[in-house]
Design a protein around this motif. Structure first.
Motif, PDB file in Angstrom:
ATOM      1  N   LEU A  14       0.865  -1.178   0.000  1.00 42.84           N
ATOM      2  CA  LEU A  14       0.000   0.000   0.000  1.00 42.84           C
ATOM      3  C   LEU A  14       0.902   1.230   0.000  1.00 42.84           C
ATOM      4  O   LEU A  14       1.763   1.370   0.866  1.00 42.84           O
ATOM      5  CB  LEU A  14      -0.900   0.022   1.236  1.00 42.84           C
ATOM      6  CG  LEU A  14      -1.982  -1.048   1.301  1.00 42.84           C
ATOM      7  CD1 LEU A  14      -2.540  -1.162   2.710  1.00 42.84           C
ATOM      8  CD2 LEU A  14      -3.083  -0.733   0.308  1.00 42.84           C
ATOM      9  N   TYR A  22      -4.549   5.594  -0.028  1.00 48.80           N
ATOM     10  CA  TYR A  22      -3.443   4.728  -0.433  1.00 48.80           C
ATOM     11  C   TYR A  22      -3.884   3.914  -1.641  1.00 48.80           C
ATOM     12  O   TYR A  22      -5.076   3.771  -1.906  1.00 48.80           O
ATOM     13  CB  TYR A  22      -3.050   3.786   0.711  1.00 48.80           C
ATOM     14  CG  TYR A  22      -2.278   4.452   1.819  1.00 48.80           C
ATOM     15  CD1 TYR A  22      -0.960   4.108   2.078  1.00 48.80           C
ATOM     16  CD2 TYR A  22      -2.865   5.423   2.622  1.00 48.80           C
ATOM     17  CE1 TYR A  22      -0.252   4.714   3.101  1.00 48.80           C
ATOM     18  CE2 TYR A  22      -2.167   6.041   3.643  1.00 48.80           C
ATOM     19  CZ  TYR A  22      -0.849   5.680   3.879  1.00 48.80           C
ATOM     20  OH  TYR A  22      -0.146   6.282   4.893  1.00 48.80           O
ATOM     21  N   ASP A  24      -3.025   0.131  -3.826  1.00 54.12           N
ATOM     22  CA  ASP A  24      -2.325  -1.149  -3.735  1.00 54.12           C
ATOM     23  C   ASP A  24      -1.712  -1.527  -5.079  1.00 54.12           C
ATOM     24  O   ASP A  24      -1.772  -0.767  -6.053  1.00 54.12           O
ATOM     25  CB  ASP A  24      -3.240  -2.251  -3.179  1.00 54.12           C
ATOM     26  CG  ASP A  24      -4.371  -2.660  -4.109  1.00 54.12           C
ATOM     27  OD1 ASP A  24      -4.337  -2.355  -5.333  1.00 54.12           O
ATOM     28  OD2 ASP A  24      -5.314  -3.317  -3.622  1.00 54.12           O
ATOM     29  N   TRP A  30      -7.597   2.686  -1.162  1.00 52.15           N
ATOM     30  CA  TRP A  30      -7.892   2.365   0.225  1.00 52.15           C
ATOM     31  C   TRP A  30      -7.887   3.659   1.031  1.00 52.15           C
ATOM     32  O   TRP A  30      -6.957   4.461   0.915  1.00 52.15           O
ATOM     33  CB  TRP A  30      -6.825   1.426   0.788  1.00 52.15           C
ATOM     34  CG  TRP A  30      -6.727   0.102   0.094  1.00 52.15           C
ATOM     35  CD1 TRP A  30      -6.173  -0.140  -1.142  1.00 52.15           C
ATOM     36  CD2 TRP A  30      -7.196  -1.147   0.572  1.00 52.15           C
ATOM     37  NE1 TRP A  30      -6.267  -1.468  -1.439  1.00 52.15           N
ATOM     38  CE2 TRP A  30      -6.898  -2.116  -0.407  1.00 52.15           C
ATOM     39  CE3 TRP A  30      -7.835  -1.553   1.740  1.00 52.15           C
ATOM     40  CZ2 TRP A  30      -7.217  -3.448  -0.252  1.00 52.15           C
ATOM     41  CZ3 TRP A  30      -8.149  -2.885   1.896  1.00 52.15           C
ATOM     42  CH2 TRP A  30      -7.846  -3.826   0.909  1.00 52.15           C
ATOM     43  N   VAL A  32      -7.481   5.385   4.616  1.00 48.61           N
ATOM     44  CA  VAL A  32      -6.749   5.027   5.829  1.00 48.61           C
ATOM     45  C   VAL A  32      -6.969   6.099   6.888  1.00 48.61           C
ATOM     46  O   VAL A  32      -6.858   7.291   6.609  1.00 48.61           O
ATOM     47  CB  VAL A  32      -5.237   4.881   5.534  1.00 48.61           C
ATOM     48  CG1 VAL A  32      -4.474   4.531   6.789  1.00 48.61           C
ATOM     49  CG2 VAL A  32      -5.006   3.841   4.453  1.00 48.61           C
ATOM     50  N   ALA A  43      -4.152   1.521  12.402  1.00 51.42           N
ATOM     51  CA  ALA A  43      -4.557   2.069  11.112  1.00 51.42           C
ATOM     52  C   ALA A  43      -5.762   1.268  10.635  1.00 51.42           C
ATOM     53  O   ALA A  43      -5.671   0.053  10.461  1.00 51.42           O
ATOM     54  CB  ALA A  43      -3.420   1.968  10.108  1.00 51.42           C
ATOM     55  N   ARG A  44      -6.899   1.954  10.463  1.00 49.61           N
ATOM     56  CA  ARG A  44      -8.107   1.327   9.910  1.00 49.61           C
ATOM     57  C   ARG A  44      -8.087   1.624   8.415  1.00 49.61           C
ATOM     58  O   ARG A  44      -8.120   2.783   8.008  1.00 49.61           O
ATOM     59  CB  ARG A  44      -9.369   1.882  10.574  1.00 49.61           C
ATOM     60  CG  ARG A  44     -10.626   1.150  10.113  1.00 49.61           C
ATOM     61  CD  ARG A  44     -11.824   1.507  10.962  1.00 49.61           C
ATOM     62  NE  ARG A  44     -11.602   1.295  12.387  1.00 49.61           N
ATOM     63  CZ  ARG A  44     -11.804   0.135  13.013  1.00 49.61           C
ATOM     64  NH1 ARG A  44     -12.233  -0.911  12.346  1.00 49.61           N
ATOM     65  NH2 ARG A  44     -11.583   0.036  14.309  1.00 49.61           N
ATOM     66  N   ILE A  45      -8.017   0.570   7.616  1.00 54.34           N
ATOM     67  CA  ILE A  45      -7.815   0.690   6.174  1.00 54.34           C
ATOM     68  C   ILE A  45      -8.999   0.033   5.471  1.00 54.34           C
ATOM     69  O   ILE A  45      -9.245  -1.161   5.659  1.00 54.34           O
ATOM     70  CB  ILE A  45      -6.488   0.002   5.774  1.00 54.34           C
ATOM     71  CG1 ILE A  45      -5.331   0.582   6.597  1.00 54.34           C
ATOM     72  CG2 ILE A  45      -6.236   0.131   4.287  1.00 54.34           C
ATOM     73  CD1 ILE A  45      -4.038  -0.189   6.489  1.00 54.34           C
ATOM     74  N   GLN A  46      -9.724   0.811   4.668  1.00 53.37           N
ATOM     75  CA  GLN A  46     -10.907   0.288   3.992  1.00 53.37           C
ATOM     76  C   GLN A  46     -10.785   0.499   2.492  1.00 53.37           C
ATOM     77  O   GLN A  46     -10.422   1.592   2.046  1.00 53.37           O
ATOM     78  CB  GLN A  46     -12.173   0.975   4.499  1.00 53.37           C
ATOM     79  CG  GLN A  46     -12.441   0.684   5.958  1.00 53.37           C
ATOM     80  CD  GLN A  46     -13.702   1.342   6.461  1.00 53.37           C
ATOM     81  OE1 GLN A  46     -14.070   2.425   6.022  1.00 53.37           O
ATOM     82  NE2 GLN A  46     -14.381   0.683   7.385  1.00 53.37           N
ATOM     83  N   ARG A  47     -11.088  -0.572   1.745  1.00 51.31           N
ATOM     84  CA  ARG A  47     -11.017  -0.477   0.282  1.00 51.31           C
ATOM     85  C   ARG A  47     -12.280   0.210  -0.217  1.00 51.31           C
ATOM     86  O   ARG A  47     -13.371  -0.335  -0.154  1.00 51.31           O
ATOM     87  CB  ARG A  47     -10.861  -1.846  -0.378  1.00 51.31           C
ATOM     88  CG  ARG A  47     -10.568  -1.695  -1.876  1.00 51.31           C
ATOM     89  CD  ARG A  47     -10.023  -2.935  -2.487  1.00 51.31           C
ATOM     90  NE  ARG A  47     -10.943  -4.041  -2.517  1.00 51.31           N
ATOM     91  CZ  ARG A  47     -11.884  -4.222  -3.438  1.00 51.31           C
ATOM     92  NH1 ARG A  47     -12.051  -3.350  -4.400  1.00 51.31           N
ATOM     93  NH2 ARG A  47     -12.658  -5.276  -3.377  1.00 51.31           N
ATOM     94  N   TRP A  70       3.267   0.493   3.202  1.00 48.84           N
ATOM     95  CA  TRP A  70       3.272  -0.756   3.961  1.00 48.84           C
ATOM     96  C   TRP A  70       3.575  -1.880   2.988  1.00 48.84           C
ATOM     97  O   TRP A  70       3.084  -1.870   1.857  1.00 48.84           O
ATOM     98  CB  TRP A  70       1.891  -1.056   4.571  1.00 48.84           C
ATOM     99  CG  TRP A  70       1.565  -0.389   5.847  1.00 48.84           C
ATOM    100  CD1 TRP A  70       2.064  -0.684   7.082  1.00 48.84           C
ATOM    101  CD2 TRP A  70       0.609   0.651   6.059  1.00 48.84           C
ATOM    102  NE1 TRP A  70       1.478   0.118   8.040  1.00 48.84           N
ATOM    103  CE2 TRP A  70       0.582   0.941   7.430  1.00 48.84           C
ATOM    104  CE3 TRP A  70      -0.237   1.363   5.205  1.00 48.84           C
ATOM    105  CZ2 TRP A  70      -0.242   1.916   7.974  1.00 48.84           C
ATOM    106  CZ3 TRP A  70      -1.061   2.332   5.746  1.00 48.84           C
ATOM    107  CH2 TRP A  70      -1.055   2.597   7.115  1.00 48.84           C
ATOM    108  N   GLU A  99     -12.012  -4.485   4.887  1.00 42.48           N
ATOM    109  CA  GLU A  99     -11.340  -3.701   5.922  1.00 42.48           C
ATOM    110  C   GLU A  99     -10.150  -4.456   6.482  1.00 42.48           C
ATOM    111  O   GLU A  99     -10.221  -5.651   6.737  1.00 42.48           O
ATOM    112  CB  GLU A  99     -12.307  -3.365   7.061  1.00 42.48           C
ATOM    113  CG  GLU A  99     -11.630  -2.555   8.157  1.00 42.48           C
ATOM    114  CD  GLU A  99     -12.564  -2.134   9.255  1.00 42.48           C
ATOM    115  OE1 GLU A  99     -13.294  -1.154   9.040  1.00 42.48           O
ATOM    116  OE2 GLU A  99     -12.560  -2.791  10.319  1.00 42.48           O
TER     117      GLU A  99
END
Length: 108
Positions: A14, A22, A24, A30, A32, A43-47, A70, A99
């Motif tokens: 990412l 972000y 990928d 995503w 963040v 870090a809460r990461i959602q597509r 990352w 997520e």
């Protein structure tokens, strides 16, 4: 613990595109958000599909506790662009949204 369906394999890399966004290795976007609870950084990461727009260089971004990149490492961990280790707390489908929740592993 959060409930949700299996989300498949997590992203391998990412990269930050702009603040809070972000991208990928498949050019999926995503969102963040940093969360801190009792001194623990997550870090809460959602597509979520958002327009990619112009990518900013790291020097153009404001200071952040989140890394510029990352990379999936061994097991259930990511290593960031600052060589810190982040543990995957969960990787799920929640309400149709993929997520990933990462927790920064305290340094030595």
């Amino acid at each position: 613990m959060a409930e949700g369906g299996h989300a498949g394999a997590p992203p391998v890399r990412l990269w930050v595109r702009r603040v809070g966004v972000y991208c990928d290795e498949h050019r999926k976007t995503w969102l963040v958000a940093a969360e801190e609870e009792e001194g623990m950084l997550r870090a809460r990461i959602q597509r979520v599909q958002v327009p990619l727009g112009e990518a900013l260089r790291p020097s153009q971004l404001p200071p952040s506790r989140l890394p510029h990149m990352w990379q999936l490492s061994q097991g259930e961990q990511y290593r960031d662009s600052n060589s810190r280790v982040w543990e995957i707390e969960h990787h799920l489908m929640l309400g149709g949204v993929e997520e990933l929740l990462l927790k920064l592993v305290p340094g030595d």
